[in-house]
Enzyme design. Structure first.
Site, PDB file in Angstrom:
ATOM      1  N   GLY A   1       0.814  -1.219   0.000  1.00 24.54           N
ATOM      2  CA  GLY A   1       0.000   0.000   0.000  1.00 24.54           C
ATOM      3  C   GLY A   1       0.840   1.257   0.000  1.00 24.54           C
TER       4      GLY A   1
ATOM      5  N   ASP B   1       2.531   2.531   2.408  1.00 21.44           N
ATOM      6  CA  ASP B   1       3.792   2.288   3.120  1.00 21.44           C
ATOM      7  C   ASP B   1       4.874   1.826   2.124  1.00 21.44           C
ATOM      8  OD1 ASP B   1       5.597   1.870   5.191  1.00 21.44           O
ATOM      9  OD2 ASP B   1       4.486   0.235   6.127  1.00 21.44           O
TER      10      ASP B   1
ATOM     11  N   TYR C   1      -6.010  -2.556   6.259  1.00 19.26           N
ATOM     12  CA  TYR C   1      -6.588  -2.614   7.602  1.00 19.26           C
ATOM     13  C   TYR C   1      -8.117  -2.571   7.610  1.00 19.26           C
ATOM     14  CZ  TYR C   1      -2.011  -2.506   9.939  1.00 19.26           C
ATOM     15  OH  TYR C   1      -0.752  -2.811  10.411  1.00 19.26           O
TER      16      TYR C   1
ATOM     17  N   GLY D   1      -7.117   0.576   3.586  1.00 23.78           N
ATOM     18  CA  GLY D   1      -6.666  -0.423   2.623  1.00 23.78           C
ATOM     19  C   GLY D   1      -6.579  -1.774   3.315  1.00 23.78           C
TER      20      GLY D   1
END
Ligand code: AR6
Length: 177
Positions: free
Chosen positions: A38, A40, A126, A124
């Site tokens: 994502g 990150d 989570y 996303g």
């Protein structure tokens, strides 16, 4: 879409957060600050190894909290890493998600930063429903901006039209024209 919050400005745009020219972009990280997919993954690949080196030194971050590192090779000077809740359907989700935005703005202010860009944290991998997350995110951000007026510009960089629309509808309800 733009709204004034006191002397500061809150802006919603559709785009890729790694391209932002700002004092700090916020990363939707995990508690180990280990990197991942994502946003990150996108931030670490665009920003290079200096960001991960600092993440390793910091060691981790609790859910709802935020830590700051260099922006490495990014156009943003810093990355503020915050850890959103994994959506569970309990009222605690909203508290922790609000805390991510509040703590990120507190960290920005504590470091003398005037501009911050956020992604849509937790929506996303989570699993936080976008419409619910948008309402919590914007309410917490507006409150934190009022408490930290030296943070002059906050921008949400929404990845795709669906995310942008969810945030635009929520902002229209929160701060109607
Ligand atoms: N710019 C802006 N937003 C983006 C970008 C981008 N380049 N890429 C994705 N998004 P996610 P989370 C949006 O899964 O739910 C990671 O593996 C995406 O469309 O990135 O908080 C971490 O390491 C979505 O709306 O973060 C954690 O383990 C939003 O960013 C975990 O995922 C957040 O999706 C965190 O999950």
């Amino acid at each position: 879409m733009t709204r004034a919050v006191g002397e500061a400005v809150l802006e919603l745009v559709e785009g890729n957060i790694v391209d932002e020219v700002t004092d700090a972009i916020v990363n939707a990280a995990n508690r180990g600050l280990r990197g991942g997919g994502g946003v990150d993954g996108a931030i670490h690949s665009a920003g290079g190894p200096a960001i991960m080196a600092e993440c390793r030194r910091i060691g981790g971050c609790e859910t709802g909290d935020a830590v700051i590192t260099t922006g490495g090779a990014l156009k943003a000077r810093h990355v503020i890493h915050t850890v959103g809740p994994v959506y569970s359907g309990s009222p605690r989700d909203a508290e922790l998600l609000a805390s991510c935005y509040r703590r990120s703005i507190e960290v920005a202010d504590a470091n003398g930063l005037a501009s911050v860009a956020f992604p849509s944290i937790s929506t996303g991998a989570y699993g936080y429903p976008l419409d619910e997350a948008a309402e919590v995110a914007l309410r917490a951000t507006v409150d934190a901006m009022r408490a930290h007026p030296s943070v002059r510009k906050v921008r949400f960089v929404l990845y795709g039209a669906t995310a942008y629309q969810a945030y635009a509808s929520a902002l229209e309800r929160l701060l109607p024209r």
